[in-house]
Enzyme design. Structure first.
Site, PDB file in Angstrom:
ATOM      1  CB  THR A  67      -9.504   5.255 -22.773  1.00  0.00           C
ATOM      2  OG1 THR A  67      -8.414   4.424 -22.077  1.00  0.00           O
ATOM      3  CG2 THR A  67     -10.684   5.312 -22.160  1.00  0.00           C
ATOM      4  CE  LYS A 128      -7.969  -4.374 -19.996  1.00  0.00           C
ATOM      5  NZ  LYS A 128      -6.863  -3.716 -19.355  1.00  0.00           N
ATOM      6  CG  MET A 162     -12.699   8.434  -9.589  1.00  0.00           C
ATOM      7  SD  MET A 162     -11.427   7.766 -10.830  1.00  0.00           S
ATOM      8  CE  MET A 162     -10.337   8.914 -10.888  1.00  0.00           C
ATOM      9  CB  CYS A 225      -1.853   5.712  -4.556  1.00  0.00           C
ATOM     10  SG  CYS A 225      -3.442   6.716  -5.000  1.00  0.00           S
ATOM     11  NE  ARG A 230      -1.791   3.107 -13.585  1.00  0.00           N
ATOM     12  CZ  ARG A 230      -2.551   2.653 -14.053  1.00  0.00           C
ATOM     13  NH1 ARG A 230      -3.281   3.536 -14.908  1.00  0.00           N
ATOM     14  NH2 ARG A 230      -2.852   1.374 -14.279  1.00  0.00           N
ATOM     15  CG  LEU A 231       5.518   8.743 -15.871  1.00  0.00           C
ATOM     16  CD1 LEU A 231       6.715   8.982 -16.310  1.00  0.00           C
ATOM     17  CD2 LEU A 231       5.310   9.869 -14.371  1.00  0.00           C
ATOM     18  NE  ARG A 232      -1.652  10.285 -14.358  1.00  0.00           N
ATOM     19  CZ  ARG A 232      -2.570   9.157 -14.248  1.00  0.00           C
ATOM     20  NH1 ARG A 232      -3.556   9.219 -15.327  1.00  0.00           N
ATOM     21  NH2 ARG A 232      -2.347   8.215 -13.502  1.00  0.00           N
ATOM     22  CG  ASP A 503     -19.270  42.303   2.664  1.00  0.00           C
ATOM     23  OD1 ASP A 503     -19.851  43.310   3.065  1.00  0.00           O
ATOM     24  OD2 ASP A 503     -19.651  41.594   1.638  1.00  0.00           O
TER      25      ASP A 503
HETATM   26  N1  LIG Z   1      -6.849   7.138  -9.327  1.00  0.00           N
HETATM   27  C1  LIG Z   1      -6.685   6.652 -10.539  1.00  0.00           C
HETATM   28  N2  LIG Z   1      -7.624   6.051 -11.478  1.00  0.00           N
HETATM   29  C2  LIG Z   1      -7.021   5.636 -12.386  1.00  0.00           C
HETATM   30  C3  LIG Z   1      -5.830   5.826 -13.066  1.00  0.00           C
HETATM   31  N3  LIG Z   1      -5.867   5.160 -14.295  1.00  0.00           N
HETATM   32  C4  LIG Z   1      -7.025   4.902 -14.478  1.00  0.00           C
HETATM   33  N4  LIG Z   1      -7.606   5.246 -13.597  1.00  0.00           N
HETATM   34  C5  LIG Z   1      -9.186   4.691 -13.451  1.00  0.00           C
HETATM   35  O1  LIG Z   1      -9.387   3.915 -14.525  1.00  0.00           O
HETATM   36  C6  LIG Z   1     -10.485   4.364 -15.300  1.00  0.00           C
HETATM   37  C7  LIG Z   1     -10.392   3.570 -16.841  1.00  0.00           C
HETATM   38  O2  LIG Z   1      -9.275   4.342 -17.382  1.00  0.00           O
HETATM   39  P1  LIG Z   1      -8.586   3.937 -18.722  1.00  0.00           P
HETATM   40  O3  LIG Z   1      -8.194   4.854 -19.503  1.00  0.00           O
HETATM   41  O4  LIG Z   1      -9.400   2.705 -19.304  1.00  0.00           O
HETATM   42  O5  LIG Z   1      -7.165   3.304 -18.176  1.00  0.00           O
HETATM   43  P2  LIG Z   1      -6.707   2.004 -17.346  1.00  0.00           P
HETATM   44  O6  LIG Z   1      -7.722   1.823 -16.443  1.00  0.00           O
HETATM   45  O7  LIG Z   1      -5.377   2.404 -16.941  1.00  0.00           O
HETATM   46  O8  LIG Z   1      -6.405   0.948 -18.693  1.00  0.00           O
HETATM   47  P3  LIG Z   1      -5.770  -0.264 -18.600  1.00  0.00           P
HETATM   48  O9  LIG Z   1      -4.358  -0.027 -19.272  1.00  0.00           O
HETATM   49  O10 LIG Z   1      -6.506  -1.318 -19.626  1.00  0.00           O
HETATM   50  O11 LIG Z   1      -5.465  -0.798 -17.464  1.00  0.00           O
HETATM   51  C8  LIG Z   1     -10.490   5.802 -15.109  1.00  0.00           C
HETATM   52  O12 LIG Z   1     -11.678   6.326 -15.461  1.00  0.00           O
HETATM   53  C9  LIG Z   1     -10.062   5.999 -13.627  1.00  0.00           C
HETATM   54  O13 LIG Z   1     -11.158   5.618 -12.792  1.00  0.00           O
HETATM   55  C10 LIG Z   1      -4.827   6.398 -12.085  1.00  0.00           C
HETATM   56  O14 LIG Z   1      -3.504   6.565 -12.357  1.00  0.00           O
HETATM   57  N5  LIG Z   1      -5.349   6.983 -10.683  1.00  0.00           N
HETATM   58  C1  LIG Z   2     -12.194  10.716 -19.437  1.00  0.00           C
HETATM   59  S1  LIG Z   2     -12.387   9.490 -20.554  1.00  0.00           S
HETATM   60  C2  LIG Z   2     -11.321   9.981 -21.600  1.00  0.00           C
HETATM   61  C3  LIG Z   2     -11.418   9.159 -23.108  1.00  0.00           C
HETATM   62  C4  LIG Z   2     -12.661   9.106 -23.777  1.00  0.00           C
HETATM   63  N1  LIG Z   2     -13.157  10.326 -24.429  1.00  0.00           N
HETATM   64  C5  LIG Z   2     -13.793   8.017 -23.369  1.00  0.00           C
HETATM   65  O1  LIG Z   2     -14.818   8.751 -23.338  1.00  0.00           O
HETATM   66  O2  LIG Z   2     -13.426   7.014 -23.123  1.00  0.00           O
HETATM   67  C6  LIG Z   2     -11.326   8.267 -19.738  1.00  0.00           C
HETATM   68  C7  LIG Z   2     -12.086   7.250 -18.809  1.00  0.00           C
HETATM   69  O3  LIG Z   2     -12.314   8.229 -17.719  1.00  0.00           O
HETATM   70  C8  LIG Z   2     -13.530   7.677 -17.411  1.00  0.00           C
HETATM   71  N2  LIG Z   2     -14.257   8.668 -16.395  1.00  0.00           N
HETATM   72  C9  LIG Z   2     -14.893   9.910 -16.831  1.00  0.00           C
HETATM   73  N3  LIG Z   2     -15.246  10.712 -15.770  1.00  0.00           N
HETATM   74  C10 LIG Z   2     -15.174   9.738 -14.672  1.00  0.00           C
HETATM   75  C11 LIG Z   2     -15.241  10.055 -13.368  1.00  0.00           C
HETATM   76  N4  LIG Z   2     -16.016  11.134 -12.778  1.00  0.00           N
HETATM   77  N5  LIG Z   2     -15.018   8.917 -12.588  1.00  0.00           N
HETATM   78  C12 LIG Z   2     -14.476   7.687 -13.288  1.00  0.00           C
HETATM   79  N6  LIG Z   2     -14.074   7.992 -14.103  1.00  0.00           N
HETATM   80  C13 LIG Z   2     -14.413   8.640 -15.230  1.00  0.00           C
HETATM   81  C14 LIG Z   2     -14.368   7.385 -18.503  1.00  0.00           C
HETATM   82  O4  LIG Z   2     -15.288   6.542 -18.287  1.00  0.00           O
HETATM   83  C15 LIG Z   2     -13.132   6.895 -19.417  1.00  0.00           C
HETATM   84  O5  LIG Z   2     -13.350   5.621 -19.360  1.00  0.00           O
HETATM   85  S1  SF4 Z   3      -2.175   8.720 -10.738  1.00  0.00           S
HETATM   86 FE1  SF4 Z   3      -1.348   7.283  -9.554  1.00  0.00          FE
HETATM   87  S2  SF4 Z   3      -0.726   8.232  -7.416  1.00  0.00           S
HETATM   88 FE2  SF4 Z   3      -2.093   9.423  -8.692  1.00  0.00          FE
HETATM   89  S3  SF4 Z   3      -4.430   8.996  -8.006  1.00  0.00           S
HETATM   90 FE3  SF4 Z   3      -3.875   7.565  -9.718  1.00  0.00          FE
HETATM   91  S4  SF4 Z   3      -3.178   5.882  -8.865  1.00  0.00           S
HETATM   92 FE4  SF4 Z   3      -2.961   7.426  -7.184  1.00  0.00          FE
END
Ligand SMILES: Nc1nc2c(ncn2[C@@H]2O[C@H](COP(=O)(O)OP(=O)(O)OP(=O)(O)O)[C@@H](O)[C@H]2O)c(=O)[nH]1
Ligand SMILES: C[S@@+](CC[C@H](N)C(=O)[O-])C[C@H]1O[C@@H](n2cnc3c(N)ncnc32)[C@H](O)[C@@H]1O
Ligand code: SF4
Length: 533
Positions: A67, A128, A162, A225, A230-232, A503
């Site tokens: 991404t 995407k 978010m 959720c 997912r794990l990060r 205070d």
């Molecule tokens: N709450 C939540 N939002 C997520 C999570 N993963 C992705 N998102 C949302 O998805 C947006 C796009 O994230 P991407 O980095 O493109 O990841 P992704 O949606 O998992 O990508 P794909 O693997 O293509 O499905 C983020 O900005 C979040 O808003 C998650 O685990 N939890």
């Molecule tokens: C934080 S970025 C990191 C990866 C890369 N630097 C980028 O700009 O795509 C990952 C995804 O989170 C989304 N993102 C950033 N701030 C967000 C927010 N406040 N709410 C939802 N998605 C957000 C971005 O649009 C991007 O698609």
């Molecule tokens: S990582 Fe999974 S459990 Fe945590 S906010 Fe995203 S979807 Fe929900």
């Protein structure tokens, strides 16, 4: 990008290429089949092509995604594709170049578009495009973005805005999935719903006859959720089992300390075991009691900050972001509960990079004149001659320590009402007290003479109004990894938050009682956990 930029994590704290690959190998061996590199910005990492190439060698890994903000994409994509990159998500929040510059704080719109076209040209399908929709900024571009899918094989994904650290999230800025869908349906009523994978973040749709599709990522209004797998791993090596959870465990530290594969698997297993069915409480709060109409002002804006945006995820994947840290940020949430009962609920946390820590209070009290007499050997804070001495914790092992303390401040009816309605002349007492509590935790070693200085990884201070007692209940929680516990930090935090409330309110009433400052729990020490019954 916040106006003031973001502090960069020192390079030495970041995972090295080899560490990333070691962890990836371990996770893939355990069944992870998708890894997404995200951030921060993954494509500014000089070894990104090398990382992808080596990930590609891992047997069992089916998808490697990135991404990216797209700025360096056109240049790097041919090499990344050759290395094995299989999926690409590009962030683009506007199609207006001047607005792009305002959001991203630099030029680059055309480079991103070039990156998108390069991805299409190289055969990625779909490409995407992630568009975070923010009211007043880009919600007027929904139709233009959707129209892009007419002739291009894009999946334009509209993302609900978010709250992340420092992004000044506000309820009114969020455009909900339903609202976006309505807008798009007005233009294209025949919009079709498409099936999606169970663990997908996005709800997919297609405008008949268009090449691409549009999707909605509804993290705020309809979280996913329940199917989250997912794990990060943050760029500095912390495993996070939820995007919004505060719980992190440093795999980097364990790796650098020489942990075996078995030990790492045990640590990872324990972290995954703590993964909750749903995400952070703020979101639950949102989901549990959404306002009837998000655009009306009777729902107080949630000024949510303090969440740590470090990484992302994806189905069965480890996502590595190039992390950034924004230190303590203020307030939080205001919620309306029940009929007419207005309760303000504040939560926040701070990250700090300070070093070291303090001692347990139980070990320090001087021998009382009556009751059991302690010898200096039994006291850890006095030397053999009975003089005050700091305990040497240098040989104690580092463990994860958490302490929670609480306090109650009885304000009386007049001050309580003013605090509740935020009408004190001095300002918002709850916010000021919350910040004071965070500050106090960070400087505890300077307040309490024999306390060690501790590297706090997290401080959270919550204040809750109790209208039956005209009181404010304070709860402070501190976390650190180190040789000694953090209960003094938690107690100092609760105590100073109480004093600050006094205070803030003393001009209105001096009949204010600070009471019940006490430790609620303490875990992670060698002498066993403490939980107040
Ligand atoms: N709450 C939540 N939002 C997520 C999570 N993963 C992705 N998102 C949302 O998805 C947006 C796009 O994230 P991407 O980095 O493109 O990841 P992704 O949606 O998992 O990508 P794909 O693997 O293509 O499905 C983020 O900005 C979040 O808003 C998650 O685990 N939890
Ligand atoms: C934080 S970025 C990191 C990866 C890369 N630097 C980028 O700009 O795509 C990952 C995804 O989170 C989304 N993102 C950033 N701030 C967000 C927010 N406040 N709410 C939802 N998605 C957000 C971005 O649009 C991007 O698609
Ligand atoms: S990582 Fe999974 S459990 Fe945590 S906010 Fe995203 S979807 Fe929900």
């Amino acid at each position: 990008m916040p106006e003031e930029g973001v502090p960069l994590t020192p390079k030495v704290n970041l995972l090295t290429t080899e560490e990333i690959l070691t962890l990836a190998r371990l996770f893939v061996k355990e069944g992870i089949d998708k890894i997404r590199l995200t951030g921060g910005e993954p494509l500014i990492r000089p070894d990104v092509v090398d990382i992808v190439a080596q990930l590609q060698q891992l047997e069992g890994l089916r998808t490697i995604g990135v991404t990216t903000n797209g700025i360096n994409l056109a240049r790097l994509l041919p090499q990344l594709q050759k290395a094995g990159l299989s999926a690409i998500n590009i962030s683009l929040d506007t199609l207006v170049p001047a607005k792009f510059e305002f959001i991203v704080r630099r030029k680059g719109f055309h480079k991103v578009m070039e990156g998108i076209h390069k991805a299409i040209e190289l055969g990625y399908n779909p490409v995407k495009v992630n568009c975070v929709v923010m009211r007043g900024l880009n919600e007027d571009e929904l139709l233009d973005f959707a129209a892009l899918t007419k002739g291009l094989p894009l999946d334009v994904r509209f993302i609900e805005y978010m709250p992340f650290d420092g992004n000044k999230w506000n309820f009114k800025k969020m455009v909900s999935y339903k609202e976006m869908l309505d807008t798009i349906r007005q233009q294209w009523p025949e919009l079709e719903k498409l099936p999606e994978e169970e663990s997908s973040t996005a709800k997919a749709f297609k405008i008949p006859g268009f090449q691409g599709q549009i999707s909605f990522i509804t993290s705020m209004s309809e979280h996913f959720c329940g199917t989250c797998n997912r794990l990060r791993i943050t760029a500095d090596g912390n495993l996070k089992v939820c995007l919004f959870g505060n719980s992190e465990v440093s795999l980097r530290d364990h790796l650098r300390a020489g942990a075996s594969e078995q030990e790492l698997l045990r640590i990872i297993g324990a972290a995954v075991g703590r993964k909750k069915r749903q995400h952070a409480e703020l979101f639950l709060m949102f989901h549990d009691s959404p306002p009837a109409n998000p655009s009306i002002s009777s729902w107080d804006p949630l000024d949510v900050q303090g969440l740590r945006p470090k990484m992302s995820f994806s189905s069965q994947m480890v996502t590595l972001w190039k992390g950034y840290r924004v230190p303590q940020t203020p307030p939080l949430a205001q919620q309306r509960l029940g009929s007419g009962c207005f309760q303000r609920h504040y939560t926040s946390h701070a990250d700090s990079d300070a070093n070291s820590k303090c001692l347990s209070p139980g070990s320090w009290a001087p021998a009382a004149p009556s009751g059991p007499q302690l010898t200096s050997e039994q006291l850890t804070h006095v030397d053999s001659e009975g003089r005050a001495a700091m305990v040497d914790v240098g040989r104690k092992p580092d463990t994860e320590r958490v302490a929670v303390a609480s306090a109650v401040v009885l304000l009386g009816p007049v001050a309580f009402k003013l605090v509740q309605q935020n009408q004190l002349k001095k300002g918002d007492a709850l916010v000021v007290a919350q910040l004071a509590g965070i500050q106090a935790a960070k400087v505890t070693s300077q307040l309490i003479p024999l306390c060690h200085h501790v590297a706090l990884s997290h401080v959270q201070v919550q204040l809750e109004l109790d209208s039956t007692r005209h009181a404010v209940r304070i709860q402070a929680s501190c976390r650190a990894r180190g040789p000694t516990g953090v209960e003094m930090e938690a107690l100092a935090s609760a105590a100073v938050a109480s004093l600050t409330l006094y205070d803030m309110c003393k001009a209105v009433s001096r009949d204010i009682v600070l009471e019940e400052i006490k430790l609620i729990s303490k875990t992670g020490g060698q002498r066993g956990d403490f939980h107040r019954a």
